[in-house]
Design an enzyme around this catalytic site. Structure first.
Site, PDB file in Angstrom:
ATOM      1  N   ARG A 273     -20.909 -45.166 -17.416  1.00 54.26           N
ATOM      2  CA  ARG A 273     -19.931 -44.085 -17.638  1.00 54.26           C
ATOM      3  C   ARG A 273     -19.697 -43.218 -16.400  1.00 54.26           C
ATOM      4  NH1 ARG A 273     -22.728 -43.794 -22.635  1.00 54.26           N
ATOM      5  NH2 ARG A 273     -21.523 -44.845 -24.233  1.00 54.26           N
TER       6      ARG A 273
ATOM      7  N   LYS B   7      -7.780 -42.237  -6.761  1.00 49.09           N
ATOM      8  CA  LYS B   7      -7.164 -43.295  -7.567  1.00 49.09           C
ATOM      9  C   LYS B   7      -7.974 -44.567  -7.366  1.00 49.09           C
ATOM     10  CE  LYS B   7      -2.275 -42.021  -7.828  1.00 49.09           C
ATOM     11  NZ  LYS B   7      -0.898 -42.402  -7.416  1.00 49.09           N
TER      12      LYS B   7
ATOM     13  N   GLU C 115       2.271 -45.336   6.181  1.00 47.77           N
ATOM     14  CA  GLU C 115       1.883 -44.223   5.305  1.00 47.77           C
ATOM     15  C   GLU C 115       1.819 -42.913   6.097  1.00 47.77           C
ATOM     16  OE1 GLU C 115       1.578 -44.209   2.043  1.00 47.77           O
ATOM     17  OE2 GLU C 115       1.318 -46.307   1.487  1.00 47.77           O
TER      18      GLU C 115
ATOM     19  N   LYS D 122      -2.582 -35.033   2.407  1.00 48.79           N
ATOM     20  CA  LYS D 122      -2.940 -35.656   1.126  1.00 48.79           C
ATOM     21  C   LYS D 122      -3.862 -34.719   0.335  1.00 48.79           C
ATOM     22  CE  LYS D 122      -3.810 -39.606  -1.522  1.00 48.79           C
ATOM     23  NZ  LYS D 122      -3.894 -41.025  -1.676  1.00 48.79           N
TER      24      LYS D 122
ATOM     25  N   GLU E  65      -1.241 -36.484 -10.801  1.00 47.29           N
ATOM     26  CA  GLU E  65       0.141 -36.912 -10.612  1.00 47.29           C
ATOM     27  C   GLU E  65       1.052 -36.539 -11.782  1.00 47.29           C
ATOM     28  OE1 GLU E  65       0.602 -40.651  -8.401  1.00 47.29           O
ATOM     29  OE2 GLU E  65       2.370 -41.027  -9.629  1.00 47.29           O
TER      30      GLU E  65
ATOM     31  N   ARG F 269       2.208 -34.548  -6.819  1.00 47.96           N
ATOM     32  CA  ARG F 269       1.628 -35.757  -6.233  1.00 47.96           C
ATOM     33  C   ARG F 269       2.629 -36.908  -6.186  1.00 47.96           C
ATOM     34  NH1 ARG F 269      -4.568 -38.079  -6.899  1.00 47.96           N
ATOM     35  NH2 ARG F 269      -4.276 -39.894  -5.569  1.00 47.96           N
TER      36      ARG F 269
ATOM     37  N   ASN G 190       4.671 -40.923  -3.407  1.00 48.49           N
ATOM     38  CA  ASN G 190       5.272 -42.238  -3.689  1.00 48.49           C
ATOM     39  C   ASN G 190       6.582 -42.445  -2.930  1.00 48.49           C
ATOM     40  OD1 ASN G 190       3.222 -42.953  -5.479  1.00 48.49           O
ATOM     41  ND2 ASN G 190       4.202 -41.838  -7.148  1.00 48.49           N
TER      42      ASN G 190
ATOM     43  N   HIS H 202       7.829 -45.901  -2.122  1.00 44.54           N
ATOM     44  CA  HIS H 202       7.047 -46.866  -2.900  1.00 44.54           C
ATOM     45  C   HIS H 202       7.850 -47.538  -4.020  1.00 44.54           C
ATOM     46  CE1 HIS H 202       3.823 -45.152  -0.587  1.00 44.54           C
ATOM     47  NE2 HIS H 202       2.911 -45.903  -1.170  1.00 44.54           N
TER      48      HIS H 202
ATOM     49  N   HIS I 221       7.506 -51.301  -3.708  1.00 47.37           N
ATOM     50  CA  HIS I 221       6.815 -52.179  -4.666  1.00 47.37           C
ATOM     51  C   HIS I 221       7.716 -53.341  -5.083  1.00 47.37           C
ATOM     52  CE1 HIS I 221       3.725 -48.880  -5.916  1.00 47.37           C
ATOM     53  NE2 HIS I 221       3.347 -49.550  -4.857  1.00 47.37           N
TER      54      HIS I 221
ATOM     55  N   HIS J 110       1.538 -53.820   2.601  1.00 50.79           N
ATOM     56  CA  HIS J 110       1.963 -52.629   1.852  1.00 50.79           C
ATOM     57  C   HIS J 110       2.752 -51.631   2.715  1.00 50.79           C
ATOM     58  CE1 HIS J 110       1.905 -49.593  -1.250  1.00 50.79           C
ATOM     59  NE2 HIS J 110       1.333 -48.739  -0.423  1.00 50.79           N
TER      60      HIS J 110
END
Ligand code: GLY
Length: 361
Positions: A121, A143, A185, A227, A237, A241, A245, A248, A252, A265
């Site tokens: 956990r 993340k 980035e 960041k 997010e 946040r 993206n 992105h 993507h 990426h």
């Protein structure tokens, strides 16, 4: 050596940035109070180069550290690989207070962080990112995820590391294309948040590409500061946040349409940023000079601004299957100035399609 703090309501942590920082790493582990059994998770490329020295540092700090290597590459970011790491953690006797160290790029950080978030956990983990992309993006912000056969990062959590150690010396062994992908980035942070940082990159392109120590330290630290600031305001997010993206949504779609092979990426994000800039221009949010500056900086840093192998129809369909699209609404991250982002859901289909057409070869 620089320190950046990620301030969160719970679980705040520090990012340490510098070159050859093993002294700092040792001092941290000596005083952190973790159980003696520790697991370093790395991959077959990074492990070959650096696992012995990191094991040595952790052992000199009094930990009984062992290393588990996953095969290098995105295909390791899966539940099957996570299960093998759980098995090793159980076999090695890791308890609730044991630490996992993620030594590698984004794949290692995401899968090791996911294991840390779920083993017993949740146990502590420390990020030691070795790629530029991981240093400025995926190692910061908590993340963690693995992929599902039907989509990337579909199974995951927000789970913050205890500390991030960014050793710039790791970058010396990265192939140039891996540096460029990280720079994608880094340009993003300037474009969405800091006009002066954007101008700094315009003025220092050659030093950044040559990994000049001062320029490198500056761009990595400023990226982490931005960041940290954004994540500090919106860890999960729900609002701000989302600006991270930028590029992105189309990025993507480009990665998907080119089967995650043609573009890495940061390259796909660079093309996606060009697409988002065209939307911003069509909506009258920025002028063509701002768009030209963005394209020019990306190209100066060896990043593409147009994609091969995609169609507007396929990309348009893809954006509605993106994880960030909720209830059929796409949150477009756009620029209303170089250095400032806005999120809009009201972009007409024809503008999206026209902007997509402008980024296709
Ligand atoms: N890479 C985007 C984020 O961490 O939110």
């Amino acid at each position: 050596m620089g320190e950046v703090k990620v301030n969160l309501p719970e679980n705040s942590y520090q990012i340490e940035i510098g070159s050859d920082i093993s002294g700092k790493v040792r001092a941290y582990f000596e005083g952190a109070g973790f159980s003696s059994r520790a697991l370093i998770v790395t991959d077959s490329n990074v492990g070959r180069l650096y696992e012995n020295s990191v094991e040595e540092v952790l052992r000199s700090a009094g930990l009984d550290a062992e290393t588990y290597r996953i095969p290098a590459g995105e295909s390791s970011k899966c539940l099957a690989e996570a299960e093998k790491i759980y098995t090793r953690a159980i076999a090695n006797g890791l308890d609730r207070n044991s630490v996992i160290c993620a030594l590698g790029g984004g794949v290692v950080g995401d899968v090791a962080g996911f294991v840390a978030a779920t083993y017993m956990r949740g146990i502590p983990y420390v990020q030691m990112p070795t790629s530029l992309l991981a240093q400025v993006d995926s190692s910061v912000g908590g993340k963690v995820a693995v992929n599902h056969s039907l989509g990337k990062n579909m199974i995951g959590a927000f789970y913050q590391p205890k500390r991030v150690f960014i050793d710039l010396a790791f970058l010396a062994t990265l192939p140039p294309r891996e540096i460029y992908t990280g720079l994608g980035e880094i340009v993003k942070y300037g474009a969405i948040f800091d006009a002066d940082f954007f101008a700094y990159m315009e003025a220092h392109g050659p030093e950044i590409l040559a990994l000049g120590p001062e320029a490198l330290e500056h761009v990595v630290r400023r990226s982490c500061e931005i960041k940290a600031e954004v994540v500090g305001q919106d860890e999960r997010e729900n609002g701000l946040r989302r600006i991270l993206n930028f590029g992105h949504t189309m990025g993507h779609a480009i990665e998907k349409e080119t089967k995650y092979v043609r573009y890495n990426h940061g390259e796909a994000v660079a093309i996606g940023m060009a697409g988002a800039a065209y939307i911003s221009e069509e909506l009258g949010l920025i002028n063509d000079t701002a768009v030209a500056r963005l394209l020019c900086l990306l190209e100066a840093l060896h990043l593409p601004t147009r994609a091969k192998g995609c169609t507007v129809d396929a990309m348009y369909a893809d954006i509605f299957h993106d994880k960030k699209t909720v209830n059929g609404r796409v949150n477009w991250v756009l620029l209303d100035a170089l250095g400032h982002a806005v999120v809009r859901q009201d972009v007409p289909e024809e503008i999206v399609r026209r902007s997509m057409a402008r980024i296709l070869e």
